[in-house]
Write a protein that holds these residues in place. Sequence first.
Motif, short mmCIF file in Angstrom:
data_model
loop_
_atom_site.label_atom_id
_atom_site.label_comp_id
_atom_site.label_asym_id
_atom_site.label_seq_id
_atom_site.Cartn_x
_atom_site.Cartn_y
_atom_site.Cartn_z
N GLU A 104 0.82 -1.20 0.00
CA GLU A 104 0.00 0.00 0.00
C GLU A 104 0.86 1.26 0.00
O GLU A 104 0.54 2.24 -0.69
CB GLU A 104 -0.93 -0.02 1.21
N ALA A 157 0.56 7.47 7.42
CA ALA A 157 -0.82 7.01 7.28
C ALA A 157 -1.47 7.60 6.03
O ALA A 157 -2.27 6.94 5.35
CB ALA A 157 -1.64 7.37 8.52
N HIS A 158 -1.12 8.84 5.70
CA HIS A 158 -1.67 9.48 4.51
C HIS A 158 -1.21 8.76 3.24
O HIS A 158 -2.01 8.50 2.34
CB HIS A 158 -1.25 10.95 4.47
N ALA A 161 -3.07 5.54 2.96
CA ALA A 161 -4.46 5.75 2.56
C ALA A 161 -4.55 5.99 1.05
O ALA A 161 -5.44 5.45 0.37
CB ALA A 161 -5.05 6.94 3.33
N ARG A 164 -3.95 2.68 -0.67
CA ARG A 164 -5.14 1.81 -0.59
C ARG A 164 -6.17 2.22 -1.63
O ARG A 164 -6.80 1.38 -2.28
CB ARG A 164 -5.76 1.90 0.79
N ALA A 165 -6.38 3.53 -1.77
CA ALA A 165 -7.35 4.02 -2.74
C ALA A 165 -6.94 3.63 -4.15
O ALA A 165 -7.77 3.20 -4.96
CB ALA A 165 -7.49 5.54 -2.62
N GLU A 177 -11.50 0.24 4.32
CA GLU A 177 -10.47 0.74 5.23
C GLU A 177 -9.82 2.03 4.72
O GLU A 177 -9.06 2.64 5.45
CB GLU A 177 -9.39 -0.33 5.43
N VAL A 178 -10.08 2.44 3.49
CA VAL A 178 -9.46 3.66 2.97
C VAL A 178 -9.89 4.87 3.79
O VAL A 178 -9.04 5.63 4.27
CB VAL A 178 -9.78 3.87 1.47
N ARG A 180 -10.96 5.00 6.80
CA ARG A 180 -10.47 4.87 8.17
C ARG A 180 -9.00 5.29 8.27
O ARG A 180 -8.61 5.98 9.21
CB ARG A 180 -10.64 3.42 8.65
N MET A 181 -8.19 4.87 7.31
CA MET A 181 -6.77 5.24 7.34
C MET A 181 -6.59 6.73 7.10
O MET A 181 -5.74 7.38 7.71
CB MET A 181 -5.99 4.43 6.30
N LEU A 182 -7.41 7.30 6.22
CA LEU A 182 -7.34 8.74 5.97
C LEU A 182 -7.75 9.51 7.22
O LEU A 182 -7.12 10.52 7.57
CB LEU A 182 -8.24 9.11 4.79
N THR A 183 -8.77 9.03 7.91
CA THR A 183 -9.20 9.65 9.17
C THR A 183 -8.08 9.60 10.19
O THR A 183 -7.82 10.58 10.91
CB THR A 183 -10.45 8.96 9.73
#
Length: 201
Positions: A104, A157-158, A161, A164-165, A177-178, A180-183
């Motif tokens: 990712e 984490a950004h 994310a 993942r996208a 989970e995209v 959630r990771m961005l949050t």
Amino acid sequence: MAERPHHRPMMPGDQLFAELESGADPLLLQEAADRAAALLVRGARASDDAGVAERVVHLAETEGLEVLAELWSGSPADSLAGALWRLYLLRDWVHRAPQEVAAEYEAGRGAAPFARVVAGVADPPGAEELKAMVDQVLRGIAGSDFADVLYRAAAFAHVVAVGRAILTQRSDAPHQEVPRMLTLAEQLEAAARLEMRGELA
């Protein structure tokens, strides 16, 4: 007036969670959580014990992630305890699924160059490099500015994310989970800004 006996300040790793008891009053638990978080971050930085940084890194392993969850998972993201919980959750995930994380991160790093630089992951970002990076970030709790720790974790984490996208778009498979990771990235960055202003408690 009798003198109070002097006690050596408790440092991370020295029965840090002794006050945590199952079934205790939620308010008392929250107070214990906040005290433990402040001790871990502020106390570790004030320590001249070289072993403190390593104890901080491996806290989830020595105390158990479930203990950290009971203590900190209910804390707001904009609190010291909430920020610590998110850091340890991120580390646990990286160590449990390093190959997935590496895929990712690799997918996202080209699309998020600024965040990639802030995260400070070795190139190429393999599984072992990512585990080493997240441990180095947590070592910073004891050895560097806590805002920097939070900014690095947020950047990492950004990138994940974004990766993942991208992978989700390539596979046409929904990936819940995209967001959630961005949050998580946004929460860590917001906590870093509060720390910079001296308002993270």
